[in-house]
Design a protein around this motif. Sequence first.
Motif, PDB file in Angstrom:
ATOM      1  N   PHE A   1       0.811  -1.221   0.000  1.00  0.00           N
ATOM      2  CA  PHE A   1       0.000   0.000   0.000  1.00  0.00           C
ATOM      3  C   PHE A   1       0.841   1.267   0.000  1.00  0.00           C
ATOM      4  N   PHE A   2       2.163   1.164   0.114  1.00  0.00           N
ATOM      5  CA  PHE A   2       3.068   2.290  -0.053  1.00  0.00           C
ATOM      6  C   PHE A   2       3.852   2.116  -1.351  1.00  0.00           C
ATOM      7  N   PRO A   3       4.215   3.221  -2.028  1.00  0.00           N
ATOM      8  CA  PRO A   3       5.104   3.090  -3.186  1.00  0.00           C
ATOM      9  C   PRO A   3       6.446   2.492  -2.768  1.00  0.00           C
ATOM     10  N   GLN A   4       6.992   1.620  -3.607  1.00  0.00           N
ATOM     11  CA  GLN A   4       8.337   1.122  -3.330  1.00  0.00           C
ATOM     12  C   GLN A   4       9.337   2.275  -3.361  1.00  0.00           C
ATOM     13  N   SER A   5       9.144   3.182  -4.310  1.00  0.00           N
ATOM     14  CA  SER A   5       9.968   4.391  -4.360  1.00  0.00           C
ATOM     15  C   SER A   5       9.144   5.515  -4.965  1.00  0.00           C
ATOM     16  N   ARG A   6       9.422   6.729  -4.500  1.00  0.00           N
ATOM     17  CA  ARG A   6       8.747   7.911  -5.027  1.00  0.00           C
ATOM     18  C   ARG A   6       9.713   9.087  -4.980  1.00  0.00           C
ATOM     19  N   GLY A   7       9.710   9.893  -6.021  1.00  0.00           N
ATOM     20  CA  GLY A   7      10.506  11.104  -6.060  1.00  0.00           C
ATOM     21  C   GLY A   7       9.676  12.280  -6.516  1.00  0.00           C
ATOM     22  N   ASP A   8       9.863  13.445  -5.879  1.00  0.00           N
ATOM     23  CA  ASP A   8       9.134  14.665  -6.212  1.00  0.00           C
ATOM     24  C   ASP A   8      10.113  15.822  -6.366  1.00  0.00           C
ATOM     25  N   ALA A   9       9.887  16.648  -7.371  1.00  0.00           N
ATOM     26  CA  ALA A   9      10.641  17.886  -7.555  1.00  0.00           C
ATOM     27  C   ALA A   9       9.645  18.999  -7.848  1.00  0.00           C
ATOM     28  N   VAL A  10       9.736  20.107  -7.116  1.00  0.00           N
ATOM     29  CA  VAL A  10       8.773  21.204  -7.234  1.00  0.00           C
ATOM     30  C   VAL A  10       9.530  22.524  -7.296  1.00  0.00           C
ATOM     31  N   ILE A  11       9.099  23.405  -8.183  1.00  0.00           N
ATOM     32  CA  ILE A  11       9.648  24.753  -8.272  1.00  0.00           C
ATOM     33  C   ILE A  11       8.499  25.746  -8.149  1.00  0.00           C
ATOM     34  N   ASN A  12       8.732  26.834  -7.417  1.00  0.00           N
ATOM     35  CA  ASN A  12       7.703  27.832  -7.138  1.00  0.00           C
ATOM     36  C   ASN A  12       8.205  29.214  -7.519  1.00  0.00           C
ATOM     37  N   ARG A  13       7.309  30.052  -8.040  1.00  0.00           N
ATOM     38  CA  ARG A  13       7.646  31.421  -8.452  1.00  0.00           C
ATOM     39  C   ARG A  13       6.626  32.382  -7.869  1.00  0.00           C
ATOM     40  N   LYS A  14       7.109  33.397  -7.137  1.00  0.00           N
ATOM     41  CA  LYS A  14       6.226  34.430  -6.617  1.00  0.00           C
ATOM     42  C   LYS A  14       5.936  35.450  -7.715  1.00  0.00           C
ATOM     43  N   LEU A  15       4.657  35.825  -7.834  1.00  0.00           N
ATOM     44  CA  LEU A  15       4.206  36.691  -8.914  1.00  0.00           C
ATOM     45  C   LEU A  15       3.590  37.971  -8.363  1.00  0.00           C
ATOM     46  N   GLY A  16       3.532  39.004  -9.212  1.00  0.00           N
ATOM     47  CA  GLY A  16       2.880  40.259  -8.850  1.00  0.00           C
ATOM     48  C   GLY A  16       3.800  41.195  -8.093  1.00  0.00           C
ATOM     49  N   ASP A  17       3.403  42.463  -8.048  1.00  0.00           N
ATOM     50  CA  ASP A  17       4.196  43.459  -7.337  1.00  0.00           C
ATOM     51  C   ASP A  17       4.301  43.128  -5.851  1.00  0.00           C
ATOM     52  N   ALA A  18       3.247  42.581  -5.300  1.00  0.00           N
ATOM     53  CA  ALA A  18       3.245  42.235  -3.879  1.00  0.00           C
ATOM     54  C   ALA A  18       3.789  40.839  -3.619  1.00  0.00           C
ATOM     55  N   ARG A  19       4.064  40.080  -4.675  1.00  0.00           N
ATOM     56  CA  ARG A  19       4.551  38.695  -4.571  1.00  0.00           C
ATOM     57  C   ARG A  19       3.634  37.852  -3.678  1.00  0.00           C
ATOM     58  N   ASN A  20       2.349  38.064  -3.820  1.00  0.00           N
ATOM     59  CA  ASN A  20       1.394  37.326  -2.994  1.00  0.00           C
ATOM     60  C   ASN A  20       0.675  36.220  -3.756  1.00  0.00           C
ATOM     61  N   VAL A  21       1.070  35.983  -5.018  1.00  0.00           N
ATOM     62  CA  VAL A  21       0.572  34.839  -5.788  1.00  0.00           C
ATOM     63  C   VAL A  21       1.771  33.957  -6.124  1.00  0.00           C
ATOM     64  N   ILE A  22       1.629  32.658  -5.880  1.00  0.00           N
ATOM     65  CA  ILE A  22       2.723  31.719  -6.100  1.00  0.00           C
ATOM     66  C   ILE A  22       2.285  30.679  -7.113  1.00  0.00           C
ATOM     67  N   ALA A  23       3.041  30.573  -8.194  1.00  0.00           N
ATOM     68  CA  ALA A  23       2.812  29.541  -9.206  1.00  0.00           C
ATOM     69  C   ALA A  23       3.715  28.344  -8.910  1.00  0.00           C
ATOM     70  N   THR A  24       3.149  27.146  -8.984  1.00  0.00           N
ATOM     71  CA  THR A  24       3.871  25.917  -8.643  1.00  0.00           C
ATOM     72  C   THR A  24       3.836  24.954  -9.820  1.00  0.00           C
ATOM     73  N   VAL A  25       5.001  24.406 -10.132  1.00  0.00           N
ATOM     74  CA  VAL A  25       5.124  23.338 -11.127  1.00  0.00           C
ATOM     75  C   VAL A  25       5.940  22.215 -10.504  1.00  0.00           C
ATOM     76  N   GLY A  26       5.432  20.994 -10.587  1.00  0.00           N
ATOM     77  CA  GLY A  26       6.139  19.868  -9.998  1.00  0.00           C
ATOM     78  C   GLY A  26       6.037  18.619 -10.852  1.00  0.00           C
ATOM     79  N   VAL A  27       6.979  17.713 -10.664  1.00  0.00           N
ATOM     80  CA  VAL A  27       6.954  16.410 -11.325  1.00  0.00           C
ATOM     81  C   VAL A  27       7.119  15.330 -10.258  1.00  0.00           C
ATOM     82  N   THR A  28       6.458  14.194 -10.478  1.00  0.00           N
ATOM     83  CA  THR A  28       6.498  13.078  -9.549  1.00  0.00           C
ATOM     84  C   THR A  28       6.682  11.778 -10.313  1.00  0.00           C
TER      85      THR A  28
END
Length: 262
Positions: free
Chosen positions: A106-133
């Motif tokens: 019931f658990f993955p034998q192996s799992r890997g995750d990589a995520v990158i985040n970018r703050k957007l806007g003048d106030a940097r209060n919106v964060i865009a996320t892209v990840g691969v698993t």
Amino acid sequence: MTRKLRLPFIGLAALLAAGQPTAQADNTGTVEAGVLHHSLSDGFGTWNQQFVRGSLRTSDATVWNADLVNARQFGAHGALVVGGVTHVFNEDWYGSLAASHGSSFFFPQSRGDAVINRKLGDARNVIATVGVTAVNARDGHRDRSLLLGLSWYLPNAWVLQGGTRINRSNPGGVMANAKYIAATWGYNKQQYIALRYDMGEEAYQYIGAGSADLLVNFRSSVVSGTWRKWLAPTYGFQLRAEAYHNPFYDRRGLEAALFKEF
């Protein structure tokens, strides 16, 4: 944990540190320990877990984390080990890497995750996320997925999130995509309250160690709520309730943990 590549609930500490880095900088690390109990319908029994989680800040820009889980699900015992790191590259970019290994079906034998985040806007209060698993199961099944998400930090201590995971399972080339929305409210050193809803497809899910114990190609949904409360400046508790539904069974339960910051 099912074989579905469910969108992981972004930990409250990590989520709020991402949007408000100075709010967490006074802590070197956190240790958290707790238990989980879920009841399943239609004769599927209960789930029970014990876990320890920890994080360690080694610089203003880097935080390491680890989880150790001891679980019993679908009548079998298993353990899961998770390790990861989050790093802030500059005022606009931060990312994380994580890897895990499980010892039961019931658990993955192996799992890997990589995520990158970018703050957007003048106030940097919106964060865009892209990840691969990448997930490799013990029986040879494989999942490869792309995560796309947005987090919006609003006035009055609100954070809204939404996203999707595009997932391909093999063998068979089965698409099993999912979506989520979430809302968090609260203040560091006081309390956070979060609600989340996930819905989507599952390509496959094992409910036993045998080849016949396999559920395939179905939809499911999860509703969860988390309350993290400080009882003092450096310690407190967290409660998390979850309700899961698929065409074969329902699952309801609660996770309770104590945490200590240092």
